[in-house]
Design a protein around this motif. Structure first.
Motif, PDB file in Angstrom:
ATOM      1  N   UNK A 291       0.822  -1.210   0.000  1.00 17.85           N
ATOM      2  CA  UNK A 291       0.000   0.000   0.000  1.00 17.85           C
ATOM      3  C   UNK A 291       0.857   1.262   0.000  1.00 17.85           C
ATOM      4  N   UNK A 292       2.174   1.080  -0.105  1.00 12.80           N
ATOM      5  CA  UNK A 292       3.106   2.212  -0.092  1.00 12.80           C
ATOM      6  C   UNK A 292       4.008   2.129  -1.312  1.00 12.80           C
ATOM      7  N   UNK A 293       4.310   3.270  -1.906  1.00  8.99           N
ATOM      8  CA  UNK A 293       5.271   3.350  -3.002  1.00  8.99           C
ATOM      9  C   UNK A 293       6.466   4.159  -2.520  1.00  8.99           C
ATOM     10  N   UNK A 294       7.650   3.571  -2.614  1.00  8.14           N
ATOM     11  CA  UNK A 294       8.893   4.215  -2.204  1.00  8.14           C
ATOM     12  C   UNK A 294       9.574   4.777  -3.443  1.00  8.14           C
TER      13      UNK A 294
ATOM     14  N   UNK B  55       5.871  -2.618   0.594  1.00  6.82           N
ATOM     15  CA  UNK B  55       5.881  -1.434  -0.254  1.00  6.82           C
ATOM     16  C   UNK B  55       6.548  -1.770  -1.582  1.00  6.82           C
ATOM     17  N   UNK B  56       6.177  -1.010  -2.614  1.00  7.22           N
ATOM     18  CA  UNK B  56       6.821  -1.101  -3.922  1.00  7.22           C
ATOM     19  C   UNK B  56       8.006  -0.134  -3.931  1.00  7.22           C
ATOM     20  N   UNK B  57       9.162  -0.611  -4.408  1.00  3.85           N
ATOM     21  CA  UNK B  57      10.385   0.196  -4.422  1.00  3.85           C
ATOM     22  C   UNK B  57      10.736   0.570  -5.857  1.00  3.85           C
TER      23      UNK B  57
ATOM     24  N   UNK C 180       6.824   8.951 -14.780  1.00  5.34           N
ATOM     25  CA  UNK C 180       6.174   7.638 -14.721  1.00  5.34           C
ATOM     26  C   UNK C 180       5.880   7.203 -13.297  1.00  5.34           C
ATOM     27  N   UNK C 181       6.826   7.414 -12.406  1.00  6.04           N
ATOM     28  CA  UNK C 181       6.660   6.875 -11.062  1.00  6.04           C
ATOM     29  C   UNK C 181       5.592   7.650 -10.293  1.00  6.04           C
TER      30      UNK C 181
ATOM     31  N   UNK D 249       2.993   7.485  -0.070  1.00  3.48           N
ATOM     32  CA  UNK D 249       4.190   7.644  -0.906  1.00  3.48           C
ATOM     33  C   UNK D 249       5.308   8.191  -0.029  1.00  3.48           C
ATOM     34  N   UNK D 250       6.401   7.447   0.030  1.00  6.49           N
ATOM     35  CA  UNK D 250       7.585   7.891   0.780  1.00  6.49           C
ATOM     36  C   UNK D 250       8.661   8.290  -0.223  1.00  6.49           C
ATOM     37  N   UNK D 251       9.213   9.496  -0.053  1.00  6.73           N
ATOM     38  CA  UNK D 251      10.213  10.034  -0.975  1.00  6.73           C
ATOM     39  C   UNK D 251      11.513  10.240  -0.205  1.00  6.73           C
ATOM     40  N   UNK D 252      12.572   9.606  -0.688  1.00  5.51           N
ATOM     41  CA  UNK D 252      13.894   9.736  -0.061  1.00  5.51           C
ATOM     42  C   UNK D 252      14.923  10.049  -1.131  1.00  5.51           C
ATOM     43  N   UNK D 253      15.831  10.971  -0.828  1.00  8.14           N
ATOM     44  CA  UNK D 253      16.800  11.417  -1.830  1.00  8.14           C
ATOM     45  C   UNK D 253      18.012  12.020  -1.131  1.00  8.14           C
TER      46      UNK D 253
END
Length: 645
Positions: A423-426, A450-452, A475-476, A489-493
């Motif tokens: 249920x989460x998209x990384x 989660x989807x990575x 796309x993502x 949605x978790x965003x890491x950078x």
């Protein structure tokens, strides 16, 4: 009609301009040298001009012999290169840790067969951070030249026979091929930028530009007024290339036409030896640098790498010393190797020269094979060094296949509980990949998944970046918005892209810099978050990781091997200052309901952000978290996000 060309000292002076531009750029001696790599483009023009004169003069006189041409090229270029490669391997055996020594062996192998441009095309962005540590990065241009020398004579011989010696037709066909290569390079600079930079088909036009000039000059003298104007125009074009270049320009693209045309005009201007520019280029200091330009090009990058690898602080004095040492080594190689072999004082008999060269080449290949089959001869160092270096590969490799490709987001790239519906998209870059082990552990503990999806070097913000990055973020985020089962949605950078290169970055396909770039980043980041929220998604932003002052495992290994003690920790105040603008944006987004996670607050609680935690490296390099830290970071994530999973 052929007009045989006499020696022109101004061309040696132009070689000096080219090599000084390259050295100033690579040793970072002057701010204006940031575009000094265009010296290579000038070298290409000179090479194309001289080689075309040799071939067409020979064809016109009926005396051109392909075997003789190739033999002279080998005799002129190969001995100095082979000597530098052997000396570099010896220095690497003493000074380099296994990973760098193994890379040196691979690059030596490909350099010695003039194929390193193909090797680098598959692995290195010339303008990226990783390029600065490649031991033979500079050899790509020599490979392009030698590949050109291999095919170009055959091309001209075929055209000469097809045109039956008619120089006008020959010139016209060469111009067509030159323009075709230029167009291909321009297009490929946006479509396949690495291929455009490194490969012959997209670079051949630069050498052919010199060739076209050679053919034009052979047909008769150029107008005197044009020759006199060519010098000032060449200087202006070269100056424009130096001033106008910035880190986001696609290269070669159209931009390479500036240094190439400048090189052509410099050669034209040299037809009048009485102008101030021609006298300057023909002066003794310029001719000296021109004479040693080839060995100087060969040695300057190895000197840079050795000093960079061996000293903790990269000071101007160290870089200037490296430049001075490079000049000294180049002068010795020119006097003791290049000149005596080229003139025939050493090994005048072709059979002896070729036999000795082939034997030395075979020896170099055998040594390289030994180095890379043993992964850098680690037995040179004691077990403690090898143990510390093992942390460089301490990454969550089971998730490496989740890197984004043109096929789109892969919903089979799951972290966490494999039996749970994700249920989460990384979403993120290499820093998300480095964190994926901790996310996997945290989600498994929560019974969630989660989807990575990540892409190296891509800022995870809508409409940001060039080419592949823009495709990735489009796309993502579209997949995140349009997939009902995705709730979070978790965003890491690394979050450094908007602040590097003077704040320049591409947004909506347009390069923006400075204040306008930062303002657009603010807009695009907010737009990214708002669109996700409007699609009913909860948004989590992960604060950036700090950066150690040097790659941690390598610095610890050097300390164990050589007794060097390099500073590694980063003051928390420096970290806060580096990301002050970003944190202000994150705080504003928190007011809109975004959840924010910091991975560093506890680590940096003392005011210092450490490179070691419980006696082990925090990172696999200088900033990507090591896998053995996954338990720590998983707990940080669980504490911060307990109510969301």
């Amino acid at each position: 009609m052929s007009h045989k060309m006499a020696y022109r000292p101004d061309i040696d002076g132009l070689r000096a301009v080219a090599i000084l531009l390259v050295c100033i750029f690579h040793f970072r001696l002057l701010p204006i040298g940031e575009a000094g790599f265009i010296g290579v483009d000038i070298f290409f023009v000179i090479s194309g001009f001289l080689i075309t004169r040799i071939i067409t003069d020979g064809l016109s006189a009926g005396k051109f012999r392909l075997g003789t041409f190739y033999y002279r090229r080998v005799r002129r270029l190969y001995p100095a290169m082979l000597v530098v490669l052997v000396l570099y391997l010896l220095a690497g055996w003493i000074l380099f840790l296994p990973a760098l020594f193994e890379e040196l062996a691979w690059e030596t192998l490909f350099s010695s067969i003039y194929g390193i441009n193909i090797y680098l095309w598959r692995s290195v962005n010339y303008f990226g951070v990783q390029a600065d540590s490649k031991p033979l990065l500079h050899m790509w241009s020599l490979a392009v030249e030698e590949q050109f020398y291999l095919f170009y004579p055959l091309f001209l011989i075929g055209l000469y026979r097809l045109c039956r010696g008619r120089s006008g037709q020959l010139l016209g066909i060469v111009v067509v091929f030159m323009l075709g290569s230029f167009a291909l390079g321009w297009f490929a600079s946006y479509w396949k930028p690495q291929a455009a930079f490194y490969l012959l088909p997209t670079r051949a036009w630069e050498l052919m530009a010199g060739g076209v000039l050679a053919m034009v000059v052979q047909r008769g003298p150029l107008p005197k007024a044009f020759v006199r104007l060519a010098g000032p125009a060449a200087v202006l074009l070269l100056g424009a290339a130096m001033v106008l270049h910035h880190g986001q320009i696609a290269f070669p693209g159209w931009f390479a036409a500036l240094p190439v045309l400048s090189g052509v005009l410099f050669i034209v201007a040299g037809q009048d030896m009485h102008t101030p520019l021609s006298r300057l280029l023909s002066s003794r200091p310029m001719v000296f640098f021109g004479n040693i330009s080839y060995p100087l090009y060969l040695v300057h990058w190895p000197v840079k790498i050795i000093l960079q690898d061996g000293f903790a602080e990269d000071t101007l004095i160290l870089r200037a010393s490296g430049f001075g040492l490079s000049i000294l080594l180049a002068a010795v190689i020119y006097a003791c190797v290049e000149t005596p072999v080229r003139t025939g004082r050493w090994l005048p008999a072709p059979q002896r020269f070729l036999g000795l060269t082939a034997g030395l080449q075979a020896g170099v290949l055998a040594v390289c094979a030994l180095i890379f089959t043993t992964q850098g001869l680690p037995a040179r160092f004691d077990p403690q060094v090898r143990q510390v270096l093992s942390y460089t590969s301490d990454a969550p490799r089971e998730f490496i296949g989740c890197e984004y490709s043109s096929g789109g987001v892969r919903f089979d790239c799951i972290v966490g509980d494999a039996d749970a519906v994700p249920e989460t998209l990384l979403i993120g870059d290499s820093h998300l990949y480095a964190l994926s082990g901790a996310l996997d552990l945290m989600l498994r503990q929560q019974g969630a998944s989660a989807v990575l999806s990540f892409a190296y070097g891509c800022l995870p913000v809508r409409d940001a970046g060039r080419f592949q990055c823009r495709d990735f973020v489009r796309d993502v985020f579209a997949r995140a918005e349009n997939t009902p089962q995705i709730k979070t949605v978790l965003i890491a950078s690394a979050w450094t892209r908007p602040y590097s290169a003077g704040g320049s970055y591409f947004y909506d396909g347009v390069l923006l810099q400075g204040a306008s770039g930062l303002k657009m980043f603010e807009t695009k980041l907010a737009e990214t978050v708002v669109r996700l929220q409007q699609a009913g998604k909860a948004v989590i932003l992960v604060d950036p990781m700090y950066r150690a002052r040097h790659p941690v495992p390598q610095a610890l290994a050097r300390a164990a091997a050589f007794g060097t003690q390099w500073p590694l920790d980063m003051p928390r105040a420096d970290y806060d200052a580096q990301f002050a603008h970003l944190f202000a944006q994150f705080e504003a987004l928190q007011e809109r309901g975004v959840r924010r996670v910091s991975l560093v607050d506890d680590l940096c609680r003392s005011g210092t952000c450490p490179a070691l935690w419980n006696g082990k490296p925090v990172f696999t390099d200088a900033t990507h978290m090591a896998r053995h830290m996954q338990g720590y970071f998983a707990q940080v994530l669980a504490d911060s996000l307990a109510d969301m999973f």
